[in-house]
Design an enzyme around this catalytic site. Structure first.
Site, PDB file in Angstrom:
ATOM      1  N   HIS A 423       0.989  -1.146   0.060  1.00 37.52           N
ATOM      2  CA  HIS A 423      -0.057  -0.214  -0.145  1.00 37.52           C
ATOM      3  C   HIS A 423       0.894   1.108  -0.029  1.00 37.52           C
ATOM      4  O   HIS A 423       0.390   2.458  -0.370  1.00 37.52           O
ATOM      5  CB  HIS A 423      -1.109  -0.091   1.390  1.00 37.52           C
ATOM      6  CG  HIS A 423      -2.464   0.546   0.816  1.00 37.52           C
ATOM      7  ND1 HIS A 423      -2.509   1.741   0.079  1.00 37.52           N
ATOM      8  CD2 HIS A 423      -3.585   0.554   1.401  1.00 37.52           C
ATOM      9  CE1 HIS A 423      -3.742   2.200  -0.122  1.00 37.52           C
ATOM     10  NE2 HIS A 423      -4.347   1.350   0.688  1.00 37.52           N
ATOM     11  N   ASP A 427      -2.096   2.056  -4.578  1.00 40.54           N
ATOM     12  CA  ASP A 427      -3.245   2.195  -3.963  1.00 40.54           C
ATOM     13  C   ASP A 427      -4.438   1.251  -4.280  1.00 40.54           C
ATOM     14  O   ASP A 427      -4.375   0.384  -5.513  1.00 40.54           O
ATOM     15  CB  ASP A 427      -3.910   3.672  -4.005  1.00 40.54           C
ATOM     16  CG  ASP A 427      -3.246   4.799  -3.420  1.00 40.54           C
ATOM     17  OD1 ASP A 427      -2.607   4.289  -2.461  1.00 40.54           O
ATOM     18  OD2 ASP A 427      -3.095   5.730  -4.024  1.00 40.54           O
TER      19      ASP A 427
END
Length: 450
Positions: A423, A427
């Site tokens: 992450h 995204d």
């Protein structure tokens, strides 16, 4: 002046190596570039070559010993030349213990205990390639300190070993090969009855002991209570790398399902038309993923702590199961290669990976990886990211399922794909867009064939 032979860093991630086999004997003439020994790194078996001309004066460690990078393993010089410090491993700076206390090891590296460090002359001849004599694994102060052995024993300690002890030292008499085999297979030498001269434990005794149920405790069923499997160089590297992944990396997972009917038809047509007939679904997935990564460069990236490195080139890592664990072979510039080229390259590297014949640039430097367990009947799973890569694709099996197509229930071949994402780099929407593109290519694979 004599020249050191040191354990070289033969791969980018190597911290120590196991000297598999010496190719030169003491007293042999050697020239720069001659192969001195074979060394097992964390990924492959490679050659240790001479860096000077002369004579191999001394082999400091024996076959099977594990030695840290930069540690002395031998000496090259003129015949009869004196070796600094006697040529022992202790002549070079000893590494610190695993506890980080900086305590010097008194002999060879602890893991090298699987092979004798310095044979003691004996009148008893060796067996099947054994050197004469025997080496001690006894710690200072007498007795065998099991906590210092390289691998835990398979069996509980016995107060009275059946093999005859060396009366001078109290240790079990055993040939070097027997000690090496016992360490590799987790067999307690003290539990064996020696059949060699003067009750010496020899190779056949260890082989018999490995097949026999030894070391049972009172009231327990026949057979050992547990088995400790020694760590290979590859398993150590896997453990170290993956500890860096699942904890520190904030990972999320995206799963999608692809209709593989058209891909299956395309593969069948390729097999029929091509003389090799070796195309796999994994080849199709690699080609599709490489093409999709060109459209989504944010997924074809590394986390570099101070920056995100987006790669212009697409180098696909393909996980291959080998005897000692797992290795990722690299299909470089996969987006520029045809399906036929990818298929041939993957087969070739997978075969050489199992033989530990890969070169370092064939298993390092992937920008994205794929792990496929479909052939084992796994529907879906999550794969662990291999840092610094930002993503890895986990591929499940292709399975016929009832689905609704144009308002009717039909049976279609389907496959589940799970994308593990870092992450910090990717995204949710970015990973989802890549996965959507990949599924679209698998469901319409015509552009991937050529």
């Amino acid at each position: 002046m004599a020249t050191k032979i040191v354990m070289e860093a033969l791969s980018p991630t190597m911290e120590d190596g196991r000297l598999v086999e010496w190719k030169k004997n003491e007293g042999d003439a050697v020239a720069t570039g001659d192969v001195l020994a074979e060394v097992e790194t964390d990924k492959a078996v490679m050659e240790l070559v001479a860096r000077a001309d002369g004579t191999l004066l001394k082999r400091v460690v024996q076959d099977g010993a594990t030695v840290p990078v930069a540690e002395v393993v031998g000496w090259i010089g003129d015949p009869g030349e004196e070796i600094p410090g006697g040529g022992d491993v202790a002549a070079s700076p000893p590494p610190a213990t695993d506890k980080g206390a900086g305590e010097a090891k008194t002999a060879v590296d602890v893991e090298a205990a699987r092979a004798p460090a310095a044979p003691v002359p004996s009148s008893v001849p060796g067996e099947e390639g054994d050197s004469q004599g025997e080496a001690s694994t006894q710690p200072p102060g007498g007795g065998t300190d099991r906590s210092q052995l390289p691998y835990a024993d398979r069996t509980p300690a016995r107060s009275e070993p059946t093999a005859l002890p060396d009366m001078a030292s109290g240790r079990v008499r055993a040939s070097p090969v027997a000690r090496r085999m016992a360490a590799d297979q987790g067999v307690d030498l003290g539990s064996l009855t020696g059949s060699g001269p003067e009750g010496r434990v020899v190779k056949r005794d260890v082989e018999a002991g490995a097949r026999s149920p030894v070391g049972t405790t009172a009231g327990s069923p026949a057979g050992p209570e547990f088995v400790d499997v020694p760590l290979s160089q590859m398993r150590k590297a896997i453990a170290k790398r993956l500890v860096q992944s699942i904890g520190p990396i904030p990972t999320f997972y995206l799963t999608a399902e692809a209709d593989m009917e058209r891909a299956a038809d395309a593969r069948d047509a390729l097999i029929t038309s091509d003389s090799s007939g070796k195309f796999s679904f994994n080849d199709v997935i690699i080609r599709a993923a490489a093409t999709a990564l060109r459209q989504h460069p944010a997924v074809n990236a590394w986390w570099m702590d101070t920056a995100v490195r987006q790669w212009e080139s697409v180098h696909i890592g393909v996980a291959v199961a080998v005897e000692d664990g797992l290795i990722t072979t690299i299909v470089r510039h996969a987006d520029r290669k045809t399906l036929r080229e990818i298929s041939a390259e993957v087969r070739d590297m997978a075969g050489r990976a199992r033989e530990k014949k890969l070169k370092p640039d064939e298993y390092t430097g992937a920008t994205f990886s794929i792990s496929n367990l479909g052939m084992f009947g796994i529907d879906e799973f999550t794969a662990v990211i291999n840092p610094p890569e930002a993503a890895i694709l986990a591929v499940g099996r292709i399975e016929p399922k009832p689905v609704v197509v144009d308002g009717a229930v039909v049976v279609r071949r389907r496959m589940r794909l799970t994308l593990s994402c870092d992450h910090r780099v990717i995204d949710g929407a970015t990973g989802a867009a890549f996965l959507k593109t990949l599924v679209g290519m698998l469901e319409n694979p015509l552009a991937l064939v050529w």
